[in-house]
Every structure is written in structure tokens, then in C-alpha cells.
Scaffold this motif. Structure first.
Motif, PDB file in Angstrom:
ATOM      1  N   LEU A 209       0.847  -1.186   0.000  1.00 59.65           N
ATOM      2  CA  LEU A 209       0.000   0.000   0.000  1.00 59.65           C
ATOM      3  C   LEU A 209       0.880   1.232   0.000  1.00 59.65           C
ATOM      4  N   THR A 210       0.992   1.852  -1.161  1.00 52.38           N
ATOM      5  CA  THR A 210       1.818   3.045  -1.304  1.00 52.38           C
ATOM      6  C   THR A 210       1.072   4.115  -2.084  1.00 52.38           C
ATOM      7  N   TYR A 211       1.509   5.349  -1.891  1.00 49.80           N
ATOM      8  CA  TYR A 211       0.943   6.491  -2.616  1.00 49.80           C
ATOM      9  C   TYR A 211       2.091   7.379  -3.047  1.00 49.80           C
ATOM     10  N   TYR A 212       1.975   7.949  -4.248  1.00 49.45           N
ATOM     11  CA  TYR A 212       2.978   8.886  -4.750  1.00 49.45           C
ATOM     12  C   TYR A 212       2.286  10.115  -5.335  1.00 49.45           C
ATOM     13  N   ASP A 213       2.859  11.273  -5.060  1.00 48.43           N
ATOM     14  CA  ASP A 213       2.421  12.469  -5.761  1.00 48.43           C
ATOM     15  C   ASP A 213       2.752  12.314  -7.244  1.00 48.43           C
ATOM     16  N   ASP A 214       1.930  12.905  -8.087  1.00 42.90           N
ATOM     17  CA  ASP A 214       2.153  12.780  -9.532  1.00 42.90           C
ATOM     18  C   ASP A 214       3.544  13.252  -9.943  1.00 42.90           C
ATOM     19  N   SER A 215       4.082  14.212  -9.228  1.00 37.41           N
ATOM     20  CA  SER A 215       5.369  14.796  -9.618  1.00 37.41           C
ATOM     21  C   SER A 215       6.539  13.821  -9.455  1.00 37.41           C
ATOM     22  N   VAL A 216       6.347  12.745  -8.693  1.00 40.72           N
ATOM     23  CA  VAL A 216       7.462  11.819  -8.441  1.00 40.72           C
ATOM     24  C   VAL A 216       7.174  10.408  -8.909  1.00 40.72           C
TER      25      VAL A 216
ATOM     26  N   ILE B   3       9.046   4.262  -2.382  1.00 39.99           N
ATOM     27  CA  ILE B   3       9.021   4.196  -0.923  1.00 39.99           C
ATOM     28  C   ILE B   3       8.947   2.736  -0.506  1.00 39.99           C
ATOM     29  N   SER B   4       9.651   2.399   0.551  1.00 38.64           N
ATOM     30  CA  SER B   4       9.631   1.033   1.066  1.00 38.64           C
ATOM     31  C   SER B   4       9.877   1.076   2.568  1.00 38.64           C
ATOM     32  N   ARG B   5       9.640  -0.055   3.226  1.00 43.60           N
ATOM     33  CA  ARG B   5       9.877  -0.104   4.665  1.00 43.60           C
ATOM     34  C   ARG B   5      10.496  -1.428   5.045  1.00 43.60           C
ATOM     35  N   ASP B   6      11.279  -1.379   6.123  1.00 45.84           N
ATOM     36  CA  ASP B   6      11.877  -2.564   6.720  1.00 45.84           C
ATOM     37  C   ASP B   6      11.452  -2.565   8.179  1.00 45.84           C
ATOM     38  N   ASN B   7      10.432  -3.332   8.496  1.00 48.13           N
ATOM     39  CA  ASN B   7       9.900  -3.319   9.855  1.00 48.13           C
ATOM     40  C   ASN B   7      10.903  -3.874  10.871  1.00 48.13           C
ATOM     41  N   ALA B   8      11.811  -4.727  10.432  1.00 49.93           N
ATOM     42  CA  ALA B   8      12.826  -5.259  11.346  1.00 49.93           C
ATOM     43  C   ALA B   8      13.803  -4.177  11.786  1.00 49.93           C
ATOM     44  N   LYS B   9      13.954  -3.149  10.954  1.00 54.44           N
ATOM     45  CA  LYS B   9      14.879  -2.058  11.263  1.00 54.44           C
ATOM     46  C   LYS B   9      14.155  -0.773  11.638  1.00 54.44           C
ATOM     47  N   ASN B  10      12.827  -0.819  11.748  1.00 48.30           N
ATOM     48  CA  ASN B  10      12.041   0.380  12.076  1.00 48.30           C
ATOM     49  C   ASN B  10      12.384   1.537  11.135  1.00 48.30           C
TER      50      ASN B  10
END
Length: 116
Positions: free
Chosen positions: A57-64, A70-77
């Protein structure tokens, strides 16, 4: 207490890449989304990208769109913002933020400058 710390900003030439990091502490990171904002002098902070509880589940502004990821690593907060094909108009201070308990928590920001 809730704390967000951004890093990874700097000076880069047009067309270059940077990866920003947002390290979180003080709350159950895996239960909350994170949003990256951009701010230039004299303007309000605008949303660049956001991520939900996982990478689906991600969202991006049209300009980018097509340039940033965008990504996440929950093990590393940690939430990352991979920025490719950077343009001079991407120059700004980048903040990460999370919303919990009716409040919005911000990091201190990291400066990104795109210039020849």
C-alpha cells in the motif's frame, strides 16, 4: 517518546539518485504508516509519498511517480525513499512523519539539493 530521524540528504547533480532513510522509535513501528513530505522556502509541506503497514500500500504524488520509490523494513524500524532521476525542482527539505494518538510526529528533516 516518539522519534523520527531522517538521513541521506545531500547535494546531487540532475539525473542523480539519493536514498533517504527515516528511522523510527518510541512506538510500534509495524502498526503505523509513514509519510514523506517536501517543503521549500515559503511553502507548506506537501506529501511526496506514503506507505501503509507493508509495501503493498503506497501512494505517490504525480510529480514523483516513476522516479521515487518508498519502502519499509519493519525489522529495522525504517522507511526508505529511493529518489532517482532527480530534478532541480526536487530541491527541498524532506520530512518523514507518522500519525498516531491524534497527533502528528515529525522528524527534523533532511536537505536535498539538486544542482549541476
Amino acid at each position: 517518546q516518539v522519534q523520527l530521524v531522517e538521513s541521506g540528504g545531500g547535494l546531487v547533480q540532475p539525473g542523480g539518485s539519493l536514498r533517504l532513510s527515516c528511522v523510527a522509535s518510541g512506538f510500534t513501528f509495524s502498526n503505523y504508516g509513514i509519510t514523506w513530505y517536501i517543503q521549500t522556502p515559503g511553502k507548506e509541506r506537501d506529501v511526496v509519498a506514503s506507505i501503509g503497514l507493508d509495501d503493498s500500500l503506497t501512494y505517490y504524488d504525480d510529480s514523483v511517480k516513476g522516479r521515487f520509490a518508498i519502502s519499509r523494513d519493519n525489522a529495522k524500524n525504517t522507511v526508505y525513499l529511493q529518489m532517482n532521476s532527480l530534478k532541480p525542482e526536487d530541491t527541498a527539505v524532506y520530512y518523514c512523519a507518522t500519525h498516531l494518538g491524534g497527533s502528528t510526529y515529525w522528524g527534523q528533516g533532511t536537505q536535498v539539493t539538486v544542482s549541476p
